[in-house]
Design an enzyme around this catalytic site. Structure first.
Site, PDB file in Angstrom:
ATOM      1  N   ALA A 235       1.872  -2.906   6.676  1.00  0.00           N
ATOM      2  CA  ALA A 235       1.153  -3.741   7.648  1.00  0.00           C
ATOM      3  C   ALA A 235       1.905  -5.031   7.975  1.00  0.00           C
ATOM      4  O   ALA A 235       1.668  -5.634   9.036  1.00  0.00           O
ATOM      5  CB  ALA A 235      -0.253  -4.063   7.132  1.00  0.00           C
TER       6      ALA A 235
ATOM      7  N   ASN B 214       0.802  -1.233   0.000  1.00  0.00           N
ATOM      8  CA  ASN B 214       0.000   0.000   0.000  1.00  0.00           C
ATOM      9  C   ASN B 214       0.835   1.283   0.000  1.00  0.00           C
ATOM     10  O   ASN B 214       0.284   2.370  -0.144  1.00  0.00           O
ATOM     11  CB  ASN B 214      -1.006   0.018   1.173  1.00  0.00           C
ATOM     12  CG  ASN B 214      -1.985  -1.128   1.082  1.00  0.00           C
ATOM     13  OD1 ASN B 214      -2.632  -1.290   0.050  1.00  0.00           O
ATOM     14  ND2 ASN B 214      -2.071  -1.944   2.111  1.00  0.00           N
TER      15      ASN B 214
ATOM     16  N   HIS C 185       8.500   4.186   9.800  1.00  0.00           N
ATOM     17  CA  HIS C 185       7.055   4.372   9.634  1.00  0.00           C
ATOM     18  C   HIS C 185       6.777   5.851   9.468  1.00  0.00           C
ATOM     19  O   HIS C 185       7.284   6.672  10.249  1.00  0.00           O
ATOM     20  CB  HIS C 185       6.280   3.827  10.831  1.00  0.00           C
ATOM     21  CG  HIS C 185       6.493   2.364  11.015  1.00  0.00           C
ATOM     22  ND1 HIS C 185       5.957   1.439  10.162  1.00  0.00           N
ATOM     23  CD2 HIS C 185       7.253   1.684  11.901  1.00  0.00           C
ATOM     24  CE1 HIS C 185       6.357   0.238  10.531  1.00  0.00           C
ATOM     25  NE2 HIS C 185       7.158   0.361  11.580  1.00  0.00           N
TER      26      HIS C 185
ATOM     27  N   TYR D 158      -0.829  10.029   6.166  1.00  0.00           N
ATOM     28  CA  TYR D 158       0.464   9.769   5.515  1.00  0.00           C
ATOM     29  C   TYR D 158       1.006  10.965   4.722  1.00  0.00           C
ATOM     30  O   TYR D 158       2.137  10.891   4.225  1.00  0.00           O
ATOM     31  CB  TYR D 158       0.337   8.543   4.599  1.00  0.00           C
ATOM     32  CG  TYR D 158       0.003   7.281   5.359  1.00  0.00           C
ATOM     33  CD1 TYR D 158       0.902   6.734   6.269  1.00  0.00           C
ATOM     34  CD2 TYR D 158      -1.232   6.643   5.184  1.00  0.00           C
ATOM     35  CE1 TYR D 158       0.596   5.587   6.988  1.00  0.00           C
ATOM     36  CE2 TYR D 158      -1.543   5.488   5.892  1.00  0.00           C
ATOM     37  CZ  TYR D 158      -0.636   4.968   6.791  1.00  0.00           C
ATOM     38  OH  TYR D 158      -0.943   3.831   7.503  1.00  0.00           O
TER      39      TYR D 158
ATOM     40  N   ASN E 251      10.249   0.104   5.260  1.00  0.00           N
ATOM     41  CA  ASN E 251       8.914   0.354   5.799  1.00  0.00           C
ATOM     42  C   ASN E 251       8.080  -0.844   5.381  1.00  0.00           C
ATOM     43  O   ASN E 251       7.644  -0.922   4.234  1.00  0.00           O
ATOM     44  CB  ASN E 251       8.320   1.646   5.249  1.00  0.00           C
ATOM     45  CG  ASN E 251       6.957   1.938   5.863  1.00  0.00           C
ATOM     46  OD1 ASN E 251       6.343   1.075   6.475  1.00  0.00           O
ATOM     47  ND2 ASN E 251       6.484   3.163   5.679  1.00  0.00           N
TER      48      ASN E 251
ATOM     49  N   ARG F 148      -1.774   5.280  17.164  1.00  0.00           N
ATOM     50  CA  ARG F 148      -2.872   4.784  16.339  1.00  0.00           C
ATOM     51  C   ARG F 148      -3.514   3.527  16.960  1.00  0.00           C
ATOM     52  O   ARG F 148      -3.394   3.307  18.148  1.00  0.00           O
ATOM     53  CB  ARG F 148      -2.358   4.569  14.911  1.00  0.00           C
ATOM     54  CG  ARG F 148      -1.806   5.865  14.303  1.00  0.00           C
ATOM     55  CD  ARG F 148      -1.310   5.662  12.895  1.00  0.00           C
ATOM     56  NE  ARG F 148      -2.394   5.217  12.014  1.00  0.00           N
ATOM     57  CZ  ARG F 148      -2.191   4.668  10.807  1.00  0.00           C
ATOM     58  NH1 ARG F 148      -0.953   4.516  10.354  1.00  0.00           N
ATOM     59  NH2 ARG F 148      -3.216   4.288  10.070  1.00  0.00           N
TER      60      ARG F 148
ATOM     61  N   ARG G  74      -3.379   7.932  -0.539  1.00  0.00           N
ATOM     62  CA  ARG G  74      -3.824   7.061   0.547  1.00  0.00           C
ATOM     63  C   ARG G  74      -3.898   7.835   1.868  1.00  0.00           C
ATOM     64  O   ARG G  74      -2.870   8.302   2.371  1.00  0.00           O
ATOM     65  CB  ARG G  74      -2.811   5.917   0.697  1.00  0.00           C
ATOM     66  CG  ARG G  74      -3.082   5.004   1.857  1.00  0.00           C
ATOM     67  CD  ARG G  74      -1.891   4.097   2.125  1.00  0.00           C
ATOM     68  NE  ARG G  74      -2.200   3.192   3.213  1.00  0.00           N
ATOM     69  CZ  ARG G  74      -1.287   2.483   3.873  1.00  0.00           C
ATOM     70  NH1 ARG G  74      -0.006   2.579   3.548  1.00  0.00           N
ATOM     71  NH2 ARG G  74      -1.645   1.708   4.856  1.00  0.00           N
TER      72      ARG G  74
HETATM   73  C1  DQA Z   1       3.006   2.383   8.167  1.00  0.00           C
HETATM   74  C2  DQA Z   1       2.184   2.026   9.417  1.00  0.00           C
HETATM   75  C3  DQA Z   1       1.538   0.650   9.267  1.00  0.00           C
HETATM   76  O1  DQA Z   1       0.772   0.337  10.426  1.00  0.00           O
HETATM   77  C4  DQA Z   1       0.627   0.645   8.067  1.00  0.00           C
HETATM   78  O2  DQA Z   1       0.069  -0.650   7.885  1.00  0.00           O
HETATM   79  C5  DQA Z   1       1.280   1.130   6.834  1.00  0.00           C
HETATM   80  C6  DQA Z   1       2.171   2.290   6.915  1.00  0.00           C
HETATM   81  C7  DQA Z   1       3.583   3.806   8.235  1.00  0.00           C
HETATM   82  O3  DQA Z   1       4.448   4.101   7.414  1.00  0.00           O
HETATM   83  O4  DQA Z   1       3.164   4.621   9.060  1.00  0.00           O
HETATM   84  O5  DQA Z   1       1.036   0.630   5.734  1.00  0.00           O
HETATM   85  O6  DQA Z   1       4.096   1.476   8.084  1.00  0.00           O
END
Ligand code: DQA
Length: 145
Positions: free
Chosen positions: A76, A10, A99, A22, A73, A106, A17
């Site tokens: 998830a 993602n 992250h 983000y 990174n 969160r 997104r």
């Molecule tokens: C993430 C935080 C994760 O929990 C989430 O699933 C992501 C992005 C971040 O960059 O803050 O895809 O890794």
């Protein structure tokens, strides 16, 4: 020296997104900024994103002989991929877990990382610039040891 920058599921959607979480910076923007910083510091980066756990593992295995550090990174996968953790564990270079968001502010499932215990360090909540801080840290620490 080469640094591997890995992004999990993602993260190809950055920019559109959940921008309130983000930000508006795209993955292409991050790649450009990292390539600029790496070039300024005289190193190369390999920049890979995948939505697939196996591709991330294959990439770690394929690069392990040629790299001086990993910035990852895992998206998830951070929270449950023992397979990515094991692949990273087998590599003897600094590993920085990044992250974009502050995962500790969160949902509770984001508070636990299966990667963190085998990482050299973690950056969370500094937005996309966390990747640049990770790159600087790897290069600074390598220069000083
Ligand atoms: C993430 C935080 C994760 O929990 C989430 O699933 C992501 C992005 C971040 O960059 O803050 O895809 O890794």
């Amino acid at each position: 020296m080469r640094i591997l920058v890995l992004n999990g599921p993602n993260l190809n959607m950055l920019g559109t997104r959940e921008p309130h979480i983000y930000g508006a910076t795209t993955l292409a923007d991050i790649e450009r900024a990292m390539r600029d910083r790496a070039a300024a510091r005289g190193v190369d980066i390999d920049f890979v994103q995948s939505n697939h756990e196996g591709v991330i593992i294959d990439t770690i295995q394929q690069h392990q002989q040629t790299i001086g550090g990993i910035i990852i990174n895992p998206g998830a996968f951070t929270h449950y991929s023992y397979a990515i953790r094991d692949a990273l564990s087998a590599v003897s270079v600094p590993i920085i877990e990044v992250h974009i968001s502050n995962v500790y502010k969160r949902e509770p499932f984001r508070h636990h990382s299966v990667i963190a215990p085998i990482a050299t360090g973690q950056i969370a909540g500094l937005g996309w610039r966390g990747y640049l801080h990770a790159l600087d840290w790897v290069l600074d620490s390598t220069a000083n040891t």
